[in-house]
Write a protein that holds these residues in place. Structure first.
Motif, mmCIF file in Angstrom:
data_model
loop_
_atom_site.group_PDB
_atom_site.id
_atom_site.type_symbol
_atom_site.label_atom_id
_atom_site.label_comp_id
_atom_site.label_asym_id
_atom_site.label_seq_id
_atom_site.Cartn_x
_atom_site.Cartn_y
_atom_site.Cartn_z
ATOM 1 N N LEU A 64 0.168 0.270 -3.316
ATOM 2 C CA LEU A 64 0.747 1.602 -3.261
ATOM 3 C C LEU A 64 0.453 2.409 -4.530
ATOM 4 O O LEU A 64 0.245 3.612 -4.474
ATOM 5 N N VAL A 67 -2.816 4.537 -4.286
ATOM 6 C CA VAL A 67 -2.999 5.443 -3.151
ATOM 7 C C VAL A 67 -3.543 6.808 -3.574
ATOM 8 O O VAL A 67 -4.378 7.388 -2.893
ATOM 9 N N GLU A 104 8.534 7.187 -1.607
ATOM 10 C CA GLU A 104 7.291 7.248 -2.366
ATOM 11 C C GLU A 104 6.109 7.542 -1.450
ATOM 12 O O GLU A 104 5.100 8.085 -1.894
ATOM 13 N N PHE A 105 6.240 7.165 -0.202
ATOM 14 C CA PHE A 105 5.133 7.236 0.739
ATOM 15 C C PHE A 105 5.744 7.194 2.128
ATOM 16 O O PHE A 105 6.839 6.662 2.304
ATOM 17 N N VAL A 136 -5.359 8.153 4.131
ATOM 18 C CA VAL A 136 -4.301 8.663 3.258
ATOM 19 C C VAL A 136 -4.384 10.187 3.256
ATOM 20 O O VAL A 136 -5.440 10.764 2.967
ATOM 21 N N LEU A 144 2.611 11.868 0.199
ATOM 22 C CA LEU A 144 1.500 11.103 0.752
ATOM 23 C C LEU A 144 1.927 10.419 2.042
ATOM 24 O O LEU A 144 3.033 9.892 2.135
ATOM 25 N N GLN A 145 1.019 10.432 3.022
ATOM 26 C CA GLN A 145 1.328 9.875 4.336
ATOM 27 C C GLN A 145 0.107 9.183 4.925
ATOM 28 O O GLN A 145 -1.024 9.473 4.560
#
Length: 158
Positions: A64, A67, A104-105, A136, A144-145
């Motif tokens: 992570l 990313v 965070e994500f 990403v 971020l996804q």
């Protein structure tokens, strides 16, 4: 009516007497009128073309913390902790490491793809470690996804 009969009878001729650039299609006159794109798609389907998840050795495996360096690229993200699963009308969000709005994500399954996830129970992943495959993306400013479209993109580690 006569033109139709003449056209129809032409296809009843023996194979050697027919005028066709594609003799293998002579028995199927309707296929000759289809555009090339239809043939190409049919060929892809028959050739076993699959593009859901590439082979693992072809895609980088990251954590992570890395990313940010892979925005716009397809990766396997390892060792993610699903802190919360949030269900809305338009999407299901799997929030990573912290609950919304401090995640965070996020992993997102939009309503268009819910049918693909029908058999897999996403709720069972809450509180577990997973790994996920996808591109990403950045949503709005720094969110971020990864958008999930297929259950093969996500694997439980525990």
């Amino acid at each position: 009516m006569k033109a139709y009969t003449k056209h129809y009878k032409r296809h009843l001729l023996p194979l050697g007497e027919r005028k066709s650039t594609f003799p293998f299609l002579a028995y199927l006159p309707a296929l000759r009128r289809l555009p090339f794109g239809v043939f190409f798609c049919f060929w892809l389907l028959l050739s076993g073309f699959t593009a859901f998840v590439p082979l693992e050795e072809d895609v980088p495996h990251i954590e992570l913390s890395q990313v940010q360096d892979y925005i716009g690229k397809e990766v396997w993200i390892e060792n993610l902790f699903v802190a919360q699963i949030r269900d809305t009308e338009k999407a299901v969000f799997l929030n990573i490491n912290r609950s919304y709005p401090n995640q965070e994500f996020a992993l997102v399954v939009f309503s268009d793809f819910w049918e693909a996830f029908e058999g897999s129970d996403l709720k069972r992943l809450e509180g577990k470690r997973i790994r996920v495959f996808g591109k990403v993306l950045i949503y709005k400013q720094n969110n971020l996804q990864v958008h999930l479209k297929n259950p093969t993109q996500i694997e439980a580690l525990e």
